[in-house]
Motif scaffolding. Sequence first.
Motif, mmCIF file in Angstrom:
data_model
loop_
_atom_site.group_PDB
_atom_site.id
_atom_site.type_symbol
_atom_site.label_atom_id
_atom_site.label_comp_id
_atom_site.label_asym_id
_atom_site.label_seq_id
_atom_site.Cartn_x
_atom_site.Cartn_y
_atom_site.Cartn_z
ATOM 1 N N ASP A 144 0.698 -1.118 0.105
ATOM 2 C CA ASP A 144 -0.073 0.074 -0.117
ATOM 3 C C ASP A 144 0.843 1.330 -0.105
ATOM 4 O O ASP A 144 0.554 2.056 -0.821
ATOM 5 C CB ASP A 144 -1.099 0.057 1.107
ATOM 6 C CG ASP A 144 -2.161 -0.906 1.009
ATOM 7 O OD1 ASP A 144 -2.487 -1.253 0.081
ATOM 8 O OD2 ASP A 144 -2.693 -1.302 2.211
ATOM 9 N N ARG A 169 -7.950 -2.437 -7.703
ATOM 10 C CA ARG A 169 -7.430 -3.934 -7.834
ATOM 11 C C ARG A 169 -6.312 -4.354 -8.925
ATOM 12 O O ARG A 169 -5.280 -4.866 -8.842
ATOM 13 C CB ARG A 169 -8.498 -4.891 -7.970
ATOM 14 C CG ARG A 169 -9.404 -4.969 -6.553
ATOM 15 C CD ARG A 169 -8.747 -5.022 -5.408
ATOM 16 N NE ARG A 169 -9.485 -4.785 -4.025
ATOM 17 C CZ ARG A 169 -9.042 -4.723 -2.850
ATOM 18 N NH1 ARG A 169 -7.844 -4.884 -2.615
ATOM 19 N NH2 ARG A 169 -9.919 -4.638 -1.689
ATOM 20 N N ARG A 227 -8.805 3.748 5.694
ATOM 21 C CA ARG A 227 -9.197 2.150 5.142
ATOM 22 C C ARG A 227 -10.594 2.404 4.498
ATOM 23 O O ARG A 227 -11.561 2.582 5.125
ATOM 24 C CB ARG A 227 -9.313 0.990 6.004
ATOM 25 C CG ARG A 227 -7.944 0.778 6.934
ATOM 26 C CD ARG A 227 -7.871 -0.239 7.551
ATOM 27 N NE ARG A 227 -6.736 -1.064 7.622
ATOM 28 C CZ ARG A 227 -5.909 -0.771 8.849
ATOM 29 N NH1 ARG A 227 -6.179 -0.066 9.844
ATOM 30 N NH2 ARG A 227 -4.856 -1.472 8.696
ATOM 31 N N ARG A 242 -12.818 -14.338 2.475
ATOM 32 C CA ARG A 242 -11.329 -14.112 2.323
ATOM 33 C C ARG A 242 -10.393 -15.252 2.781
ATOM 34 O O ARG A 242 -9.359 -15.559 2.178
ATOM 35 C CB ARG A 242 -10.975 -13.058 2.735
ATOM 36 C CG ARG A 242 -11.434 -11.825 1.932
ATOM 37 C CD ARG A 242 -10.893 -10.412 2.299
ATOM 38 N NE ARG A 242 -11.184 -9.212 1.501
ATOM 39 C CZ ARG A 242 -10.716 -8.045 1.742
ATOM 40 N NH1 ARG A 242 -9.739 -7.794 2.706
ATOM 41 N NH2 ARG A 242 -10.930 -7.188 0.914
#
Length: 175
Positions: A33, A57, A118, A140
Amino acid sequence: MKRIFLVGFMGAGKTTLGRALAKATGLSFIDLDIHIEDRFHKSVRQLFEELGESAFRELERQNLLEVAEFENIIISTGGGTPCFFDNMEQMNQLGKTVFLDVSHAVLFNRLSVAKFNRPLLVNKTDEELHTFIYESLSLRLPYYQKAHFIFCADALESITQLNDSVEEIRVLIQA
Ligand code: S3P
């Protein structure tokens, strides 16, 4: 040559452990990030807002493949990184992967005070955050569980706990 990828949910401690592990092993460290933010001079939150999640993405994937060429490095990924495209398979092929597994309750405690940067969490109430963790973690987990190693990262709150975790992961990845 060593290349280690840390994967796991937001708040799992990927950046904290990655930095500490790099210091202890003498390997370099990169946080995916932060790499993206430095490159585009924008926060992940801004990139999400301006591009939308699917373009983010794509960009995350390109940058992952780029940093995955670096050698003798620990790479902390974003919480969603392993769950898109064949990112997890790529990481498994290119290095050793460690899933930082953290319980729902600990994730909630860590994330409830760290929502601002976030994009997927911002503006969520406590109840919405609980639901989000529950739902997205179950989606996930199958990706995270493809990692070569699984490490319980529930206890990272003190320096001693952090140092102990670093030592345990060092042993794990040398296996
Ligand atoms: C995301 C996690 C974030 C960041 C982005 C999306 C996710 O990274 O990549 O906000 O989808 O879980 P951290 O896991 O470092 O917070």
